[in-house]
Design a protein around this motif. Structure first.
Motif, PDB file in Angstrom:
ATOM      1  N   THR A  62       0.809  -1.220   0.000  1.00 51.35           N
ATOM      2  CA  THR A  62       0.000   0.000   0.000  1.00 51.35           C
ATOM      3  C   THR A  62       0.845   1.274   0.000  1.00 51.35           C
ATOM      4  N   ALA A  80       4.297   7.856  -0.710  1.00 57.84           N
ATOM      5  CA  ALA A  80       2.844   8.017  -0.798  1.00 57.84           C
ATOM      6  C   ALA A  80       2.238   6.700  -0.342  1.00 57.84           C
ATOM      7  N   TRP A  82      -1.311   4.505   1.026  1.00 61.76           N
ATOM      8  CA  TRP A  82      -2.761   4.410   1.175  1.00 61.76           C
ATOM      9  C   TRP A  82      -3.076   3.948   2.593  1.00 61.76           C
ATOM     10  N   VAL A 107      -4.986   9.075   1.446  1.00 55.04           N
ATOM     11  CA  VAL A 107      -3.601   8.937   1.015  1.00 55.04           C
ATOM     12  C   VAL A 107      -2.728   9.848   1.876  1.00 55.04           C
TER      13      VAL A 107
END
Length: 246
Positions: A62, A80, A82, A107
């Motif tokens: 993720t 980045a 999730w 995010v």
């Protein structure tokens, strides 16, 4: 389908076991999760397993990262990630919880630093909510140490996550209007530290096919478990799956 924040930890454990440059793997698995929220029973969900390790870019389930500096012992990357934690009142079995507002996944953008030594690896990471769902900031300090055998790699880990007041209040707080609708006590959560321990395993069946498993146990901090939305002191997640390395 309910996927909670422990999935983010368990998925990250899959990627700590013997990552090599320019390695890409793809697979599928199942996750069993005990939600801290009232009204949710244990959930089993299908999840994809994705991992890529390159010289300048990686995807670790993720999270994705752009490596800005790296040597034999250090790695600094922009990330980045999730954050799959969310709450959907329509999926809840508790009448009072059904009256609450939805909490959405988001995010988080930030950075990560890894330090690799012969005794294991340290990770320092921080991220901020880029979609402004909670407006929160999260951090992580963790240690993991891959133990490599002929076909099997075991990776024990221990760490702590930091969640600021905005993050916790969004996901675990109860506003005045929610309290009046649901009958739950109004609640404002503060910041917290959430320790966890984990173990991941990767077994090589063939040159390209792997069996993966990981388990994570998390102790919920007071600002989370004191929420009227929560009825647990801890949380557990188990993930298993198979992946193909290209």
């Amino acid at each position: 389908m309910i996927i909670k924040k422990n999935l983010l930890i368990a998925a990250a454990l899959f990627s700590t076991s013997s990552a090599m440059a320019d390695e890409f793997s793809l697979g599928a698995g199942a996750v069993f999760n005990e939600s801290p929220y009232k009204g949710y029973n244990e959930n089993t969900s299908a999840v994809p397993l994705i991992s890529y390790e390159g010289d300048h870019f990686y995807v670790r389930q993720t999270a994705a990262g752009w490596i800005v500096w790296k040597d034999s012992k250090n790695e600094i990357s922009l990330t980045a990630a999730w954050m799959p934690l969310h709450f959907d009142p329509d999926d809840n079995d508790d009448h009072a919880m059904k009256q609450l507002d939805e909490r959405k996944a988001s995010v988080f953008l930030g950075g990560a630093y890894y330090r690799h030594e012969h005794w294991g690896s340290l990770k320092f990471a921080v991220g901020a909510d880029a979609m402004d769902e909670s407006g929160g900031v999260v951090g992580e300090l963790s240690y993991f140490h891959p133990l490599r055998m002929e076909r099997l790699t075991l990776t024990p880990s221990v760490g702590v996550f930091y969640y600021d007041e905005s993050f916790n209040d969004y996901y675990y707080g109860v506003s005045g209007s929610e309290s009046r609708r649901s009958g739950l006590n109004e609640y404002a959560a503060g910041d917290s530290w959430s320790p966890y321990i984990g173990l991941s395993a990767k077994y090589q069946l063939t040159q390209s096919l792997f069996v993966n498993a990981s388990a994570v146990y998390t102790v919920l901090p007071d600002d989370v478990k004191n929420s009227p939305m929560v009825d647990r002191d801890d949380s557990f997640v188990l993930m298993t799956g198979m992946s193909w390395r290209f």
